[in-house]
Design an enzyme around this catalytic site. Structure first.
Site, PDB file in Angstrom:
ATOM      1  N   HIS A 122      -5.175  -8.549   5.077  1.00 56.60           N
ATOM      2  CA  HIS A 122      -5.266  -7.133   4.695  1.00 56.60           C
ATOM      3  C   HIS A 122      -4.895  -7.006   3.223  1.00 56.60           C
ATOM      4  CE1 HIS A 122      -5.032  -2.788   5.187  1.00 56.60           C
ATOM      5  NE2 HIS A 122      -3.812  -2.789   4.715  1.00 56.60           N
TER       6      HIS A 122
ATOM      7  N   HIS B  93       0.824  -1.215   0.000  1.00 55.68           N
ATOM      8  CA  HIS B  93       0.000   0.000   0.000  1.00 55.68           C
ATOM      9  C   HIS B  93       0.862   1.272   0.000  1.00 55.68           C
ATOM     10  CE1 HIS B  93      -3.832  -2.175   1.638  1.00 55.68           C
ATOM     11  NE2 HIS B  93      -3.750  -2.214   0.325  1.00 55.68           N
TER      12      HIS B  93
HETATM   13 FE    FE Z   1      -1.663   1.502   6.037  1.00 51.74          FE
HETATM   14 ZN    ZN Z   2      -2.385  -1.115   4.292  1.00 49.76          ZN
END
Ligand code: FE
Ligand code: ZN
Length: 239
Positions: free
Chosen positions: A112, A56
């Site tokens: 995640h 990310h």
């Molecule tokens: Fe993050």
């Molecule tokens: Zn993340």
């Protein structure tokens, strides 16, 4: 080895793991380069590696610039090689990544994201858990299943109790309110909330936590089964 906490963006943390003898260091999840460079220049640190827990942008945003400036090497999960910018060293589950002075076990903890890993420095008893295990919370499930996230947290639960947990965000206060709502009578949690508020009032991070504290207070680690965990994860998404 010493860990320095560097605030980045709005509520992210990057971490410098510094060998105090020679000032060689790794930076974990540099969201952006500027706060890292400021610290490194001020303290004459030799930045050797970037360790990315996942791809990310708020964890890899500083990769390009830091690599250009310091010629360092970037370590990340092998199946994320196409989405971690400038990655050099590909690691996999259960591997020990080492460069003489730094030695970290790689624990694959999907949920995640599919390629999320934890850097566990066994000798130092330090774990960088990214956006999987937060203090008093866990990450949103973006790419994985409830079951994967539950299993990933179970892996982390097995680390030694004294292991220090350094996670990706300062979400602890908000997380604590959720834990309190669904576990009103947890005395350990109440005590921890007092400490959290005290730290934040003094502009200090609530990180690190420990596995022991999380086992005592983090409701996502305290759920007994996948069904309860999934229910809580859904409730937290709308909390
Ligand atoms: Fe993050
Ligand atoms: Zn993340």
């Amino acid at each position: 080895m010493k860990v320095e906490i560097i605030k980045c963006l709005k509520d992210n943390y990057a971490y410098l793991l510094i060998n105090e003898k020679n000032k060689n260091a790794c930076v974990i999840d540099p969201s952006e380069s500027k706060p890292i460079i400021d610290f490194v220049e001020k303290k004459n640190i030799n930045l050797k590696f970037i360790l990315n827990t996942h791809h990310h942008y708020d964890h890899v945003g500083g990769n390009n610039h830091l690599k250009k400036k310091y010629g360092l090497n970037i370590v990340g999960f092998k199946y994320d090689k196409d989405r971690i910018p400038e990655i050099d060293i590909l690691v996999e589950d259960n591997q020990t990544w080492t460069d003489q002075e730094f030695e970290s076990k790689i624990i694959h903890i999907p949920g995640h994201t599919s390629g999320h890993i934890c850097f566990y420095f066994e000798k130092e008893k330090i774990a960088f858990t990214g956006d999987t295990l937060f203090s008093l919370g866990c990450g949103r499930i973006f790419e994985g299943t409830y079951e994967q996230m539950f299993e990933s947290l179970n892996k982390l639960k097995k680390l030694p109790k004294e292991t220090k947990i350094f996670c990706g965000h300062e979400y602890t206060l908000k997380n604590s309110m959720f834990c309190e709502k669904y576990e009103e009578n947890n005395k350990n949690l109440k005590k921890k909330i007092v400490e959290i508020k005290h730290k934040l009032k003094n502009n200090l991070p609530t990180i690190p936590s420990t596995i022991e504290e999380e086992l005592a207070c983090n409701i996502f680690l305290r759920t007994k089964n996948l069904q309860d965990f999934s229910k809580l994860r859904d409730l937290k998404d709308n909390f």
